[in-house]
Design a protein around this motif. Structure first.
Motif, PDB file in Angstrom:
ATOM      1  N   ASN A  12       0.814  -1.208   0.000  1.00  0.00           N
ATOM      2  CA  ASN A  12       0.000   0.000   0.000  1.00  0.00           C
ATOM      3  C   ASN A  12       0.853   1.266   0.000  1.00  0.00           C
ATOM      4  O   ASN A  12       0.700   2.116  -0.866  1.00  0.00           O
ATOM      5  CB  ASN A  12      -0.965   0.009   1.190  1.00  0.00           C
ATOM      6  CG  ASN A  12      -1.894   1.197   1.138  1.00  0.00           C
ATOM      7  OD1 ASN A  12      -2.600   1.414   0.162  1.00  0.00           O
ATOM      8  ND2 ASN A  12      -1.881   1.992   2.188  1.00  0.00           N
TER       9      ASN A  12
ATOM     10  N   CYS B  11      -0.692   0.342   7.746  1.00  0.00           N
ATOM     11  CA  CYS B  11      -1.619   0.145   6.620  1.00  0.00           C
ATOM     12  C   CYS B  11      -2.600  -0.990   6.897  1.00  0.00           C
ATOM     13  O   CYS B  11      -3.759  -0.915   6.500  1.00  0.00           O
ATOM     14  CB  CYS B  11      -0.844  -0.106   5.331  1.00  0.00           C
ATOM     15  SG  CYS B  11      -0.054   1.393   4.686  1.00  0.00           S
TER      16      CYS B  11
ATOM     17  N   ARG C 217      -6.684  -0.315   6.952  1.00  0.00           N
ATOM     18  CA  ARG C 217      -7.411  -0.858   5.804  1.00  0.00           C
ATOM     19  C   ARG C 217      -8.896  -0.923   6.119  1.00  0.00           C
ATOM     20  O   ARG C 217      -9.301  -1.337   7.203  1.00  0.00           O
ATOM     21  CB  ARG C 217      -6.900  -2.261   5.478  1.00  0.00           C
ATOM     22  CG  ARG C 217      -7.614  -2.837   4.304  1.00  0.00           C
ATOM     23  CD  ARG C 217      -7.052  -4.175   3.909  1.00  0.00           C
ATOM     24  NE  ARG C 217      -8.038  -4.772   3.037  1.00  0.00           N
ATOM     25  CZ  ARG C 217      -8.494  -5.993   3.148  1.00  0.00           C
ATOM     26  NH1 ARG C 217      -8.023  -6.796   4.061  1.00  0.00           N
ATOM     27  NH2 ARG C 217      -9.416  -6.424   2.331  1.00  0.00           N
TER      28      ARG C 217
ATOM     29  N   TRP D 113      -8.065   3.448   4.161  1.00  0.00           N
ATOM     30  CA  TRP D 113      -7.913   3.249   2.720  1.00  0.00           C
ATOM     31  C   TRP D 113      -8.615   1.968   2.288  1.00  0.00           C
ATOM     32  O   TRP D 113      -8.892   1.085   3.083  1.00  0.00           O
ATOM     33  CB  TRP D 113      -6.446   3.198   2.315  1.00  0.00           C
ATOM     34  CG  TRP D 113      -5.689   2.036   2.900  1.00  0.00           C
ATOM     35  CD1 TRP D 113      -5.178   1.943   4.159  1.00  0.00           C
ATOM     36  CD2 TRP D 113      -5.397   0.799   2.256  1.00  0.00           C
ATOM     37  NE1 TRP D 113      -4.558   0.724   4.339  1.00  0.00           N
ATOM     38  CE2 TRP D 113      -4.680  -0.003   3.191  1.00  0.00           C
ATOM     39  CE3 TRP D 113      -5.654   0.275   0.997  1.00  0.00           C
ATOM     40  CZ2 TRP D 113      -4.226  -1.282   2.881  1.00  0.00           C
ATOM     41  CZ3 TRP D 113      -5.203  -0.992   0.695  1.00  0.00           C
ATOM     42  CH2 TRP D 113      -4.485  -1.763   1.636  1.00  0.00           C
TER      43      TRP D 113
ATOM     44  N   GLU E  72      -9.171  -0.562  -1.606  1.00  0.00           N
ATOM     45  CA  GLU E  72      -8.726  -0.774  -2.985  1.00  0.00           C
ATOM     46  C   GLU E  72      -9.432   0.165  -3.918  1.00  0.00           C
ATOM     47  O   GLU E  72     -10.528   0.506  -3.831  1.00  0.00           O
ATOM     48  CB  GLU E  72      -9.011  -2.205  -3.430  1.00  0.00           C
ATOM     49  CG  GLU E  72      -8.025  -3.217  -3.010  1.00  0.00           C
ATOM     50  CD  GLU E  72      -7.853  -3.437  -1.524  1.00  0.00           C
ATOM     51  OE1 GLU E  72      -6.699  -3.654  -1.152  1.00  0.00           O
ATOM     52  OE2 GLU E  72      -8.779  -3.379  -0.741  1.00  0.00           O
TER      53      GLU E  72
END
Length: 97
Positions: A29, A64, A68, A95, A97
């Motif tokens: 990421n 990360c 996620r 975050w 995808e």
């Protein structure tokens, strides 16, 4: 019927190192270099639909992984805030995808 977990010996001695090497020892990421010991091998699709096929696994740094967008990761938030891995306003950094 619940899924069977991969035995720890297989996961830690075989699967984790393969995924970490494939991803060049970096978080996929943010790109940060991460040691095998400190890396998190993340299931891209998690939960009951998950599997341990290599295409469903990736290397993430701790930050990360915690940030996620995945309901299965919510248990990591408070601990990460206490350890100063993520800020109190962590929602601004989530975050997906």
């Amino acid at each position: 019927m619940p899924k069977k977990r991969t035995p720890n010996e297989t996961w830690y001695k075989n699967i984790r190192p393969i995924i970490w090497k494939r991803d060049n020892g970096r978080c996929v990421n943010c790109g940060m270099k991460v040691s095998l010991k400190n890396s998190h091998i993340d299931h891209i699709v998690s939960g009951l639909k998950s599997d341990n096929k290599f295409r469903n696994l990736r290397t993430l740094c701790v930050r990360c992984h915690v940030l996620r967008l995945d309901i299965n990761h919510r248990g990591m938030i408070q601990s990460a805030i206490r350890k100063n891995l993520i800020p109190a306003d962590w929602r601004n950094f989530v975050w997906e995808e």
